[in-house]
Design an enzyme around this catalytic site. Structure first.
Site, PDB file in Angstrom:
ATOM      1  N   GLU A   3      -1.797  -9.097   3.498  1.00  0.00           N
ATOM      2  CA  GLU A   3      -1.673  -9.684   4.845  1.00  0.00           C
ATOM      3  C   GLU A   3      -3.032 -10.000   5.463  1.00  0.00           C
ATOM      4  O   GLU A   3      -3.136 -10.841   6.350  1.00  0.00           O
ATOM      5  CB  GLU A   3      -0.848  -8.768   5.763  1.00  0.00           C
ATOM      6  CG  GLU A   3      -1.500  -7.466   6.215  1.00  0.00           C
ATOM      7  CD  GLU A   3      -1.335  -6.310   5.215  1.00  0.00           C
ATOM      8  OE1 GLU A   3      -1.130  -6.570   4.012  1.00  0.00           O
ATOM      9  OE2 GLU A   3      -1.448  -5.139   5.653  1.00  0.00           O
ATOM     10  N   CYS A  24       0.838  -1.204   0.000  1.00  0.00           N
ATOM     11  CA  CYS A  24       0.000   0.000   0.000  1.00  0.00           C
ATOM     12  C   CYS A  24       0.874   1.256   0.000  1.00  0.00           C
ATOM     13  O   CYS A  24       1.474   1.560  -1.024  1.00  0.00           O
ATOM     14  CB  CYS A  24      -0.995  -0.047   1.157  1.00  0.00           C
ATOM     15  SG  CYS A  24      -2.457   0.922   0.812  1.00  0.00           S
ATOM     16  N   HIS A  43      -3.741  -4.907   0.555  1.00  0.00           N
ATOM     17  CA  HIS A  43      -3.187  -5.466   1.798  1.00  0.00           C
ATOM     18  C   HIS A  43      -3.302  -6.995   1.797  1.00  0.00           C
ATOM     19  O   HIS A  43      -4.266  -7.544   2.350  1.00  0.00           O
ATOM     20  CB  HIS A  43      -3.940  -4.890   2.998  1.00  0.00           C
ATOM     21  CG  HIS A  43      -3.619  -3.460   3.265  1.00  0.00           C
ATOM     22  ND1 HIS A  43      -2.519  -3.061   3.996  1.00  0.00           N
ATOM     23  CD2 HIS A  43      -4.229  -2.324   2.859  1.00  0.00           C
ATOM     24  CE1 HIS A  43      -2.482  -1.742   4.059  1.00  0.00           C
ATOM     25  NE2 HIS A  43      -3.501  -1.263   3.375  1.00  0.00           N
TER      26      HIS A  43
HETATM   27  N1  GLN Z   1      -1.748   6.759   2.892  1.00  0.00           N
HETATM   28  C1  GLN Z   1      -1.895   6.034   1.686  1.00  0.00           C
HETATM   29  C2  GLN Z   1      -3.265   6.254   1.055  1.00  0.00           C
HETATM   30  O1  GLN Z   1      -4.188   6.686   1.694  1.00  0.00           O
HETATM   31  C3  GLN Z   1      -1.669   4.545   1.899  1.00  0.00           C
HETATM   32  C4  GLN Z   1      -2.659   3.914   2.793  1.00  0.00           C
HETATM   33  C5  GLN Z   1      -2.207   2.578   3.309  1.00  0.00           C
HETATM   34  O2  GLN Z   1      -1.031   2.255   3.271  1.00  0.00           O
HETATM   35  N2  GLN Z   1      -3.123   1.794   3.833  1.00  0.00           N
HETATM   36  O3  GLN Z   1      -3.429   5.995  -0.114  1.00  0.00           O
END
Ligand code: GLN
Length: 546
Positions: A520, A383, A518
């Site tokens: 995970e 992410c 994600h």
């Molecule tokens: N801050 C980034 C976004 O909002 C990544 C978010 C995250 O890693 N869950 O896109």
């Protein structure tokens, strides 16, 4: 109709109620029953989405896009059953719904009260979507005696009167502390906590007693007598060697047997098949090598903030029969003049930059990506980690020195920025930079198309379409795709409409993958996620090289 198992906690918090609920569900499942677990959270936030990971640990995201309590992660990892939006409720959500109805005039002039309106809403939640489940386990957050949890306990009291008597069971998790000066285990806190519960009209049927020393028969008998439960239903829960050993350990203590006895199901219940857990423990305990993974993030002081990530790395280790040592590294140290990145990262066999929010530590994360890329160390960006990999690639391999994310302020080269419209299963979704923080993210399961013959397609066993869970507001800007690819960073996974980059990789690197989702969240001990299994396999190769 499903049977209900309510789980409360007493004496202190952090007794591992969530793990206990997940383990009991896993044991019932191992006997062939269909289970579902729900969490009632007494706090006033509508959901944990806006809570700091420092306060509340990780936010667990479900396929249907709910931001939920991290206990739902335990439930999914232990049972493999996907959690849903309606498996987690908070007082905040209950009150919000009631007040919305009140404003609409739905109560037709009635006085709106905790009893019956709040308790009715809680009961409705507990009873919804039973489908063909054999057991629904409901864990009540907090500790009995807290003001916030009173409406939940009251709702349970009412439910236990309304449902057939043989349909519900209450398991109370308590602490039996060891007083070293006296050399004794003390049952009084448990007695008090059960008294508190019974004063609210709820009698527990089973007591799960967390203790650091064996619970002697005399103490067990004492607890049974004073707490009005059968002696066999006082179950000792010693600390386990690992969380994976908990289901088997509780089975050994008779937890599932006693629950089934309570329901009068002893005769009919099949013996559990625990082979899945035996294999997991075997892989966890009898490892054949070790790797060290450096996780360069922001909330490194609190492992619960990266709960699922931590678990998924361990699962990746199980898939390869290696022990995974995780070194949590604060990205900000790489931003200081004396933050010697080589000294910190050279001992690592893999570098992972996890998800996160905000600018703090971002330059340190970008520096970590650069180190991994230049040194050929396996790199996994998740992410925000993928976004940092794209900014690093833009700056250092694509000749865009001003590359940045609009999350960190205005920039002339928005490699990462807000996408204001995108398609989901529900249709066109829209957001703008200044809407409320709660619920304006791309949340839940979205499909991605993988380029055939790419490294990730190979990792996913040749698949060309996958579905993974998202939780982010910003996206990598596909307008930069060609320039980044010319720098060696290949976009090997895209949203099905081809607009949103989902995966980047570097074919000229031993293992370099960034994902916008994600992974995970979907890894299980008995079914490790392929990206984590692949990353740890690459780290193992790296360990053999150095
Ligand atoms: N801050 C980034 C976004 O909002 C990544 C978010 C995250 O890693 N869950 O896109």
């Amino acid at each position: 109709m499903a049977r209900y198992i309510f789980i409360t906690g007493g004496v202190v918090s952090s007794l591992g109620k969530g793990l206990m609920a997940a383990s009991l569900a896993a044991l019932l499942q191992a006997r062939g029953y269909k289970v579902r677990i729900r969490k009632f959270d007494p706090y006033l936030n509508v959901d944990p989405g806006t809570m700091s990971p420092y306060q509340h640990g990780e936010v667990y995201v479900t396929d249907d896009g709910a931001e939920t309590d991290l206990d739902l992660g335990h439930y999914e990892r232990f049972t493999g059953v996907s959690a849903h939006q309606n498996d987690n409720i908070t007082s905040g959500r209950v009150y919000r719904d009631i007040i919305t109805k009140e404003r609409r005039g739905d109560y037709l002039g009635a006085t709106v009260q905790v009893i019956p309106h709040v308790t009715d809403a809680i009961k409705e939640f507990a009873l919804a979507d039973q489908d063909d489940h054999d057991f629904i386990l409901c864990e009540i957050g907090g500790t009995v005696g807290d003001i916030e949890s009173l409406p939940f306990i009251e709702a349970i009291r009412q439910l236990r009167n309304e449902l057939p008597v043989e349909q519900t069971c209450l398991v109370h998790v308590t602490l039996v502390p060891y007083i070293s000066a006296a050399g004794e285990l003390k049952t009084k806190p448990t007695q008090h906590s059960v008294r508190e519960l019974t004063s609210l009209g709820v009698q527990p049927n089973l007591l799960l007693c967390r203790c650091e020393h064996e619970l002697p028969e005399t103490e067990r008998a004492k607890i049974a007598l004073f707490c009005n439960v059968r002696k066999e239903a006082v179950i000792q829960a010693l600390d386990a060697s690992s969380i994976y050993a908990v289901p088997q350990q509780y089975h050994g203590e008779g937890l599932d047997r006693e629950v089934l006895r309570h329901f009068g199901m002893t005769e009919e219940a099949p013996e559990p098949d625990l082979s899945r857990w035996e294999d997991v423990i075997d892989r966890y305990e009898n490892y054949e090598g070790e790797v060290t993974i450096g996780v360069v993030g922001k909330y490194v002081g609190l492992p619960d903030a990266y709960k699922s990530l931590n678990e998924a790395l361990v699962h990746g280790g199980m898939a390869n029969r290696v022990k995974v040592n995780i070194k949590w590294i604060d990205a900000e140290i790489f931003e200081q003049e004396d933050g010697d990145i080589a000294a910190q990262l050279e001992p690592m066999h893999g570098i992972l930059v996890p998800g996160g929010f905000g600018e703090r530590g971002s330059e340190g994360k970008i520096a970590a990506v650069r180190f991994a890329r230049e040194r050929g160390v396996p790199f996994f960006g998740i992410c925000l980690g993928m976004q940092m990999a794209c900014i690093e690639g833009a700056r250092n391999t694509a000749g865009i020195p001003e590359a940045s994310s609009t999350e960190f302020g205005e920039t002339s080269e928005p490699i990462v920025g807000i996408i204001t419209e995108w398609m989901s299963k529900e249709g066109l979704q829209q957001r703008s930079a200044d809407t409320d923080l709660g619920g304006t993210m791309r949340l839940g399961a979205y499909a991605a198309k993988l380029s055939p013959n790419s490294h990730v397609s190979q990792i996913y066993g040749g698949a060309t379409e996958i579905s993974e869970r998202h939780r982010h507001r910003y996206e990598v800007n596909s307008a930069y795709k060609d320039r980044l690819e010319a720098g060696g960073l290949v976009f090997s996974g895209m949203s099905p409409d081809g607009l949103l980059p989902e995966i980047v990789e570097r074919p000229d690197h031993p293992w370099f993958v960034g994902v916008q989702f994600h992974p995970e969240l979907k890894s299980k001990p008995f079914d490790p996620h392929p990206l984590f299994a692949g990353f740890i396999a690459a780290a193992l190769k790296q360990a053999r090289l150095v």
